[in-house]
Design a protein around this motif. Sequence first.
Motif, PDB file in Angstrom:
ATOM      1  N   THR A 159      -3.754 -41.213  35.186  1.00  0.00           N
ATOM      2  CA  THR A 159      -3.415 -40.510  33.940  1.00  0.00           C
ATOM      3  C   THR A 159      -2.027 -40.892  33.448  1.00  0.00           C
ATOM      4  OG1 THR A 159      -4.797 -38.641  34.589  1.00  0.00           O
ATOM      5  CG2 THR A 159      -3.144 -38.237  32.886  1.00  0.00           C
ATOM      6  N   VAL A 160      -1.098 -41.046  34.373  1.00  0.00           N
ATOM      7  CA  VAL A 160       0.261 -41.373  33.946  1.00  0.00           C
ATOM      8  C   VAL A 160       0.307 -42.741  33.286  1.00  0.00           C
ATOM      9  CG1 VAL A 160       0.996 -42.450  36.132  1.00  0.00           C
ATOM     10  CG2 VAL A 160       2.692 -41.326  34.650  1.00  0.00           C
ATOM     11  N   GLU A 161      -0.544 -43.653  33.698  1.00  0.00           N
ATOM     12  CA  GLU A 161      -0.577 -44.972  33.059  1.00  0.00           C
ATOM     13  C   GLU A 161      -1.121 -44.865  31.632  1.00  0.00           C
ATOM     14  OE1 GLU A 161      -1.209 -48.332  36.409  1.00  0.00           O
ATOM     15  OE2 GLU A 161      -2.792 -46.805  36.360  1.00  0.00           O
ATOM     16  N   VAL A 162      -2.094 -43.981  31.441  1.00  0.00           N
ATOM     17  CA  VAL A 162      -2.587 -43.739  30.085  1.00  0.00           C
ATOM     18  C   VAL A 162      -1.474 -43.130  29.231  1.00  0.00           C
ATOM     19  CG1 VAL A 162      -4.244 -42.453  28.682  1.00  0.00           C
ATOM     20  CG2 VAL A 162      -4.956 -43.455  30.866  1.00  0.00           C
ATOM     21  N   LEU A 163      -0.770 -42.169  29.801  1.00  0.00           N
ATOM     22  CA  LEU A 163       0.322 -41.526  29.062  1.00  0.00           C
ATOM     23  C   LEU A 163       1.429 -42.526  28.722  1.00  0.00           C
ATOM     24  CD1 LEU A 163       0.538 -38.215  31.130  1.00  0.00           C
ATOM     25  CD2 LEU A 163      -0.384 -38.476  28.808  1.00  0.00           C
ATOM     26  N   ASN A 164       1.738 -43.404  29.643  1.00  0.00           N
ATOM     27  CA  ASN A 164       2.762 -44.423  29.380  1.00  0.00           C
ATOM     28  C   ASN A 164       2.334 -45.355  28.255  1.00  0.00           C
ATOM     29  OD1 ASN A 164       4.466 -43.427  31.349  1.00  0.00           O
ATOM     30  ND2 ASN A 164       3.741 -44.833  32.941  1.00  0.00           N
ATOM     31  N   ALA A 165       1.048 -45.719  28.251  1.00  0.00           N
ATOM     32  CA  ALA A 165       0.543 -46.591  27.190  1.00  0.00           C
ATOM     33  C   ALA A 165       0.594 -45.896  25.837  1.00  0.00           C
ATOM     34  CB  ALA A 165      -0.890 -47.034  27.518  1.00  0.00           C
ATOM     35  N   GLN A 166       0.272 -44.606  25.833  1.00  0.00           N
ATOM     36  CA  GLN A 166       0.373 -43.846  24.587  1.00  0.00           C
ATOM     37  C   GLN A 166       1.824 -43.775  24.108  1.00  0.00           C
ATOM     38  OE1 GLN A 166      -1.403 -40.119  25.706  1.00  0.00           O
ATOM     39  NE2 GLN A 166      -3.476 -40.760  25.155  1.00  0.00           N
ATOM     40  N   GLN A 167       2.729 -43.568  25.060  1.00  0.00           N
ATOM     41  CA  GLN A 167       4.145 -43.507  24.695  1.00  0.00           C
ATOM     42  C   GLN A 167       4.625 -44.847  24.150  1.00  0.00           C
ATOM     43  OE1 GLN A 167       5.826 -40.738  24.720  1.00  0.00           O
ATOM     44  NE2 GLN A 167       7.766 -41.618  24.016  1.00  0.00           N
ATOM     45  N   ASP A 168       4.183 -45.944  24.749  1.00  0.00           N
ATOM     46  CA  ASP A 168       4.556 -47.271  24.255  1.00  0.00           C
ATOM     47  C   ASP A 168       4.076 -47.469  22.820  1.00  0.00           C
ATOM     48  OD1 ASP A 168       5.755 -47.860  26.652  1.00  0.00           O
ATOM     49  OD2 ASP A 168       4.035 -48.973  27.460  1.00  0.00           O
ATOM     50  N   LEU A 169       2.871 -46.985  22.538  1.00  0.00           N
ATOM     51  CA  LEU A 169       2.321 -47.157  21.198  1.00  0.00           C
ATOM     52  C   LEU A 169       3.111 -46.345  20.174  1.00  0.00           C
ATOM     53  CD1 LEU A 169       0.241 -48.277  19.270  1.00  0.00           C
ATOM     54  CD2 LEU A 169      -1.267 -46.361  19.865  1.00  0.00           C
ATOM     55  N   ILE A 170       3.418 -45.103  20.474  1.00  0.00           N
ATOM     56  CA  ILE A 170       4.128 -44.288  19.488  1.00  0.00           C
ATOM     57  C   ILE A 170       5.543 -44.821  19.261  1.00  0.00           C
ATOM     58  CG2 ILE A 170       5.008 -42.584  21.150  1.00  0.00           C
ATOM     59  CD1 ILE A 170       3.821 -41.968  17.525  1.00  0.00           C
ATOM     60  N   GLN A 171       6.168 -45.337  20.317  1.00  0.00           N
ATOM     61  CA  GLN A 171       7.488 -45.931  20.150  1.00  0.00           C
ATOM     62  C   GLN A 171       7.418 -47.206  19.311  1.00  0.00           C
ATOM     63  OE1 GLN A 171       8.911 -46.381  24.164  1.00  0.00           O
ATOM     64  NE2 GLN A 171       9.612 -44.245  24.319  1.00  0.00           N
ATOM     65  N   ALA A 172       6.368 -47.981  19.505  1.00  0.00           N
ATOM     66  CA  ALA A 172       6.192 -49.188  18.700  1.00  0.00           C
ATOM     67  C   ALA A 172       5.987 -48.837  17.231  1.00  0.00           C
ATOM     68  CB  ALA A 172       5.006 -49.996  19.228  1.00  0.00           C
ATOM     69  N   LYS A 173       5.203 -47.770  16.993  1.00  0.00           N
ATOM     70  CA  LYS A 173       4.996 -47.340  15.608  1.00  0.00           C
ATOM     71  C   LYS A 173       6.313 -46.906  14.976  1.00  0.00           C
ATOM     72  CE  LYS A 173       0.357 -45.501  16.487  1.00  0.00           C
ATOM     73  NZ  LYS A 173      -0.425 -44.246  16.580  1.00  0.00           N
ATOM     74  N   ALA A 174       7.106 -46.157  15.735  1.00  0.00           N
ATOM     75  CA  ALA A 174       8.390 -45.698  15.199  1.00  0.00           C
ATOM     76  C   ALA A 174       9.292 -46.879  14.861  1.00  0.00           C
ATOM     77  CB  ALA A 174       9.071 -44.773  16.207  1.00  0.00           C
ATOM     78  N   ARG A 175       9.289 -47.901  15.717  1.00  0.00           N
ATOM     79  CA  ARG A 175      10.109 -49.078  15.435  1.00  0.00           C
ATOM     80  C   ARG A 175       9.596 -49.824  14.207  1.00  0.00           C
ATOM     81  NH1 ARG A 175      10.939 -49.039  21.144  1.00  0.00           N
ATOM     82  NH2 ARG A 175       8.908 -49.995  21.551  1.00  0.00           N
ATOM     83  N   LEU A 176       8.284 -49.873  14.036  1.00  0.00           N
ATOM     84  CA  LEU A 176       7.734 -50.541  12.861  1.00  0.00           C
ATOM     85  C   LEU A 176       8.080 -49.773  11.585  1.00  0.00           C
ATOM     86  CD1 LEU A 176       6.066 -52.682  11.501  1.00  0.00           C
ATOM     87  CD2 LEU A 176       3.998 -51.385  12.048  1.00  0.00           C
ATOM     88  N   ILE A 177       7.978 -48.456  11.644  1.00  0.00           N
ATOM     89  CA  ILE A 177       8.355 -47.650  10.481  1.00  0.00           C
ATOM     90  C   ILE A 177       9.813 -47.903  10.107  1.00  0.00           C
ATOM     91  CG2 ILE A 177       8.745 -45.285   9.686  1.00  0.00           C
ATOM     92  CD1 ILE A 177       6.286 -44.485  11.353  1.00  0.00           C
TER      93      ILE A 177
END
Length: 472
Positions: free
Chosen positions: A400-418
């Motif tokens: 589960t923590v690996e899924v959570l880390n992947a989700q966190q990576d995605l939201i951080q990437a979105k924030a950087r793109l914005i």
Amino acid sequence: MTSHRVRMGRVARNVLRTGTALGLLSCSVFAIADARAETVSDALVKAYQTNPQLNSERARQRATDENVPQAMAGYRPQVMATLSAGLQAVRNLQVDNTIQGATLKPWTIGVTVTQTLYNGNKTANSVRVAEFQVQSGREALRNVGQGVLLDAVTVYMNVLANQSLVEAQRSNVTALRETLDIAKKRLNAGDVTPTDTAQAEARLARGQADLNAAEVALSISQATYAQVVGVLPSRLTPAEPVDRLLPRGREDAVTQAFKGHPAVLAAGYDVDVATTTIKVAESSLLPTLTVQGSASKSSQSDSTLGTYGTDQASIIGQLNAPIYDGGLGAAQTRQAKQLSTVSRLVLEMVRNQARTAAIGAWVSNEGAKTAVTAAEAEVRGAGVALQGVQREAAGGQRTTVEVLNAQQDLIQAKARLIGAQRDRVIASYALLSAIGRLDVKTLGLKTPDYLPEVHYHQVRDAWHGLRTPDGK
């Protein structure tokens, strides 16, 4: 296991639903425009028309225009009327020691006209100084206008970016809630340990905190928008960079900045002001020629004078040549020469600053392009990685923590793109400002351009009147 896989797939779809699109400032929540939709051009028009800083600078320039008619007053005659009247008690001691007294009512009325014929060219040079001050003030006004328009673009993009970030964080919180629900169900089924649910709860709390921070940032940016533009933002539409208006290369940017940036042009006019002021100071060392005409009528009721009234008229020419004034004129001339040197050094400094600003704006704009490309690739990669991790977690190969880390990576990437796309638009406008072309005409804004020369011509040759052209 199949049901877990279905749930995990649903989480993936929820998280990726706003994938790259959420990172883009043209996300659907802003692309759907209604009658209240507002473009960046609309915001620029409102700021150009209503911004207090810009309007106060326009008023300051109108005040500067008045220096010219003040200087031109030296060419015009000075007319002064006088009137005196009163009571006068008189006691005369006669030869025979008798006293004669009377109460007199003398009065005098007159008019004097004075015209300066020559004053060492002080008037002519003072007019030139005032006109150069007007030219410098116009460039200073244009510079303030550029700053206001750039501020308007910045607050517009900040609101737009923060709105996208709030939507991204909301999507992230939704996905984290579903991940927590799945972890709890798997815990009840004995597939995971309590550690997994605790980790999911912690990430959900972090996601909620990030959402709150994004909402706070959005509120602040909306208030700043109202301060600059004059109204609260409604539904904002995507903004594009102004690449079509930008220079082709770095050296071209520097050249255009030297030729067209208002700060450089204003400093050049300041040099003209300082140079001409030297001649104004030198005029105090030269002779002055004036002609004065006067006419007066007076009445005197003292009968002992043998005259009851007097009429006078005269025309007098006067030449004053300074011989020694204690060194005042010489000191003022030397001072003006030093200030002229200062103005030339300031011009060089401003040119250097313009060069640095143009190069910095060019590099920042190019860097913003690269940042957007990299951020888009990061969002795509993070989205694919999240889908893979979720599928592997559904098969028991990931925690589960690996899924959570992947989700966190995605939201951080979105924030950087914005942020990168926000910076991309702002950087293009900043480069346009650095070369001195961020104005109504260049942008093609649908608003009348403020023309300071209109007021200048209205007051330049005004001989009298207290009301300003706007009726005040």
